[in-house]
Design a protein around this motif. Structure first.
Motif, mmCIF file in Angstrom:
data_model
loop_
_atom_site.group_PDB
_atom_site.id
_atom_site.type_symbol
_atom_site.label_atom_id
_atom_site.label_comp_id
_atom_site.label_asym_id
_atom_site.label_seq_id
_atom_site.Cartn_x
_atom_site.Cartn_y
_atom_site.Cartn_z
ATOM 1 N N GLY A 133 -51.980 -62.849 -34.805
ATOM 2 C CA GLY A 133 -51.721 -62.595 -33.396
ATOM 3 C C GLY A 133 -51.397 -61.135 -33.122
ATOM 4 O O GLY A 133 -50.678 -60.832 -32.174
ATOM 5 N N GLY A 134 -51.898 -60.238 -33.953
ATOM 6 C CA GLY A 134 -51.657 -58.816 -33.775
ATOM 7 C C GLY A 134 -50.334 -58.325 -34.340
ATOM 8 O O GLY A 134 -49.956 -57.175 -34.149
ATOM 9 N N ILE A 135 -49.608 -59.201 -35.063
ATOM 10 C CA ILE A 135 -48.293 -58.841 -35.604
ATOM 11 C C ILE A 135 -48.265 -59.070 -37.118
ATOM 12 O O ILE A 135 -48.744 -60.095 -37.609
ATOM 13 C CB ILE A 135 -47.173 -59.666 -34.937
ATOM 14 N N ALA A 136 -47.705 -58.075 -37.848
ATOM 15 C CA ALA A 136 -47.547 -58.204 -39.306
ATOM 16 C C ALA A 136 -46.150 -57.736 -39.679
ATOM 17 O O ALA A 136 -45.596 -56.827 -39.079
ATOM 18 C CB ALA A 136 -48.584 -57.368 -40.030
ATOM 19 N N SER A 137 -45.565 -58.391 -40.710
ATOM 20 C CA SER A 137 -44.243 -57.994 -41.209
ATOM 21 C C SER A 137 -44.327 -57.740 -42.696
ATOM 22 O O SER A 137 -45.150 -58.315 -43.399
ATOM 23 C CB SER A 137 -43.200 -59.094 -40.949
ATOM 24 N N GLY A 176 -44.810 -51.968 -48.794
ATOM 25 C CA GLY A 176 -45.154 -53.358 -48.491
ATOM 26 C C GLY A 176 -46.378 -53.452 -47.610
ATOM 27 O O GLY A 176 -46.889 -52.444 -47.114
ATOM 28 N N SER A 177 -46.850 -54.681 -47.441
ATOM 29 C CA SER A 177 -47.983 -54.926 -46.552
ATOM 30 C C SER A 177 -47.868 -56.323 -46.001
ATOM 31 O O SER A 177 -47.154 -57.170 -46.537
ATOM 32 C CB SER A 177 -49.305 -54.731 -47.287
ATOM 33 N N GLY A 178 -48.576 -56.555 -44.920
ATOM 34 C CA GLY A 178 -48.586 -57.885 -44.302
ATOM 35 C C GLY A 178 -49.864 -58.111 -43.554
ATOM 36 O O GLY A 178 -50.511 -57.172 -43.058
ATOM 37 N N SER A 179 -50.278 -59.363 -43.456
ATOM 38 C CA SER A 179 -51.489 -59.719 -42.723
ATOM 39 C C SER A 179 -51.170 -59.908 -41.246
ATOM 40 O O SER A 179 -50.129 -60.471 -40.897
ATOM 41 C CB SER A 179 -52.085 -61.024 -43.269
ATOM 42 N N LEU A 180 -52.069 -59.423 -40.402
ATOM 43 C CA LEU A 180 -51.890 -59.575 -38.959
ATOM 44 C C LEU A 180 -52.148 -61.012 -38.536
ATOM 45 O O LEU A 180 -53.155 -61.596 -38.905
ATOM 46 C CB LEU A 180 -52.833 -58.650 -38.202
ATOM 47 N N ILE A 197 -36.590 -55.782 -42.765
ATOM 48 C CA ILE A 197 -37.950 -56.250 -42.488
ATOM 49 C C ILE A 197 -38.548 -55.348 -41.420
ATOM 50 O O ILE A 197 -37.951 -55.135 -40.362
ATOM 51 C CB ILE A 197 -37.949 -57.715 -41.998
ATOM 52 N N PHE A 198 -39.728 -54.819 -41.719
ATOM 53 C CA PHE A 198 -40.459 -54.008 -40.756
ATOM 54 C C PHE A 198 -41.548 -54.866 -40.134
ATOM 55 O O PHE A 198 -42.239 -55.611 -40.837
ATOM 56 C CB PHE A 198 -41.062 -52.773 -41.430
ATOM 57 N N THR A 199 -41.672 -54.769 -38.834
ATOM 58 C CA THR A 199 -42.678 -55.535 -38.101
ATOM 59 C C THR A 199 -43.558 -54.567 -37.323
ATOM 60 O O THR A 199 -43.052 -53.747 -36.552
ATOM 61 C CB THR A 199 -42.028 -56.542 -37.140
ATOM 62 N N ALA A 200 -44.869 -54.680 -37.550
ATOM 63 C CA ALA A 200 -45.829 -53.845 -36.838
ATOM 64 C C ALA A 200 -46.585 -54.696 -35.823
ATOM 65 O O ALA A 200 -46.956 -55.833 -36.110
ATOM 66 C CB ALA A 200 -46.811 -53.222 -37.823
ATOM 67 N N PRO A 247 -56.433 -57.568 -32.784
ATOM 68 C CA PRO A 247 -56.817 -57.070 -34.103
ATOM 69 C C PRO A 247 -56.398 -58.028 -35.216
ATOM 70 O O PRO A 247 -55.396 -58.738 -35.113
ATOM 71 C CB PRO A 247 -56.064 -55.743 -34.217
ATOM 72 N N THR A 248 -57.191 -58.049 -36.273
ATOM 73 C CA THR A 248 -56.905 -58.819 -37.483
ATOM 74 C C THR A 248 -56.922 -57.858 -38.662
ATOM 75 O O THR A 248 -57.273 -56.698 -38.523
ATOM 76 C CB THR A 248 -57.953 -59.929 -37.693
ATOM 77 N N GLY A 249 -56.555 -58.345 -39.820
ATOM 78 C CA GLY A 249 -56.583 -57.521 -41.027
ATOM 79 C C GLY A 249 -55.202 -57.379 -41.624
ATOM 80 O O GLY A 249 -54.346 -58.258 -41.467
ATOM 81 N N THR A 250 -54.971 -56.244 -42.277
ATOM 82 C CA THR A 250 -53.733 -56.000 -43.007
ATOM 83 C C THR A 250 -53.090 -54.706 -42.533
ATOM 84 O O THR A 250 -53.783 -53.745 -42.229
ATOM 85 C CB THR A 250 -54.024 -55.899 -44.527
ATOM 86 N N VAL A 251 -51.764 -54.698 -42.485
ATOM 87 C CA VAL A 251 -50.995 -53.496 -42.188
ATOM 88 C C VAL A 251 -50.234 -53.119 -43.453
ATOM 89 O O VAL A 251 -49.635 -53.969 -44.107
ATOM 90 C CB VAL A 251 -50.000 -53.739 -41.031
#
Length: 167
Positions: free
Chosen positions: A163-167, A157-161, A128-131, A143-147
């Motif tokens: 609290g500023g964090i996406a996995s 893969g992609s994830g929605s932010l 699992i990668f966490t940005a 920030p909001t949105g998608t990583v």
């Protein structure tokens, strides 16, 4: 003799300036309004100036020496804003509303860091990668949105932010 004398309230002119223009999202901006008597009126206006973003009240300040300051405002969204100053008047001077400043708010820059749940990993293991995405100074906010996560140029893969964090 014995007639009444009527004295009208004086007229004013209001100017407004920004502490920084353009600014970036989340950066505190202060607006300064100067209210001056216009001829033939004389004196220094007192009272309060309200500051508006379009029709929305964003702050107010009391005149001291004809100058009023807004509180530091960091909630202006990215884009162009029409900042207005409304002088409420006093016993000697009439109220005055001015639409006099265009405030440009640019998007804040961000910084992104990434972590892996397993490093090193072996072939076949789930990872699992966490940005974490943060606004960089002078910007502020979450920030909001998608990583999107890439292995080189390949999207993995992609994830929605949240609290500023996406996995």
């Amino acid at each position: 003799y014995g007639g009444l004398i009527f004295i009208d309230t004086g007229s004013t002119a209001t100017s407004i300036v920004s502490s920084i223009n353009p600014s970036v999202f989340g950066q505190p901006v202060t607006f300064l309004a100067t209210v001056n008597a216009t001829n033939p009126a004389a004196g220094t206006p007192t009272g309060t100036v309200q500051f508006f973003d379009g029709a929305a009240l964003i702050g107010s300040g009391s005149l001291t020496g004809g100058i009023a300051s807004s509180p530091a405002i960091s909630s202006l969204s990215a884009g162009s804003h029409s900042i207005n100053a409304s002088y409420g008047g006093d016993t000697d001077f009439s109220p005055r509303f001015n639409n006099s400043l265009s405030q440009q708010v640019n998007k804040a820059s961000t910084n992104t860091s990434i972590k892996s749940s397993l490093n090193p990993s072996v072939y076949g293991q789930s990872v699992i990668f966490t940005a974490t995405v943060n606004a960089t100074s002078p910007g502020n906010g979450t920030p909001t949105g998608t990583v999107q996560f890439f292995d080189g140029a390949t999207l993995i893969g992609s994830g929605s932010l949240t609290g500023g964090i996406a996995s």
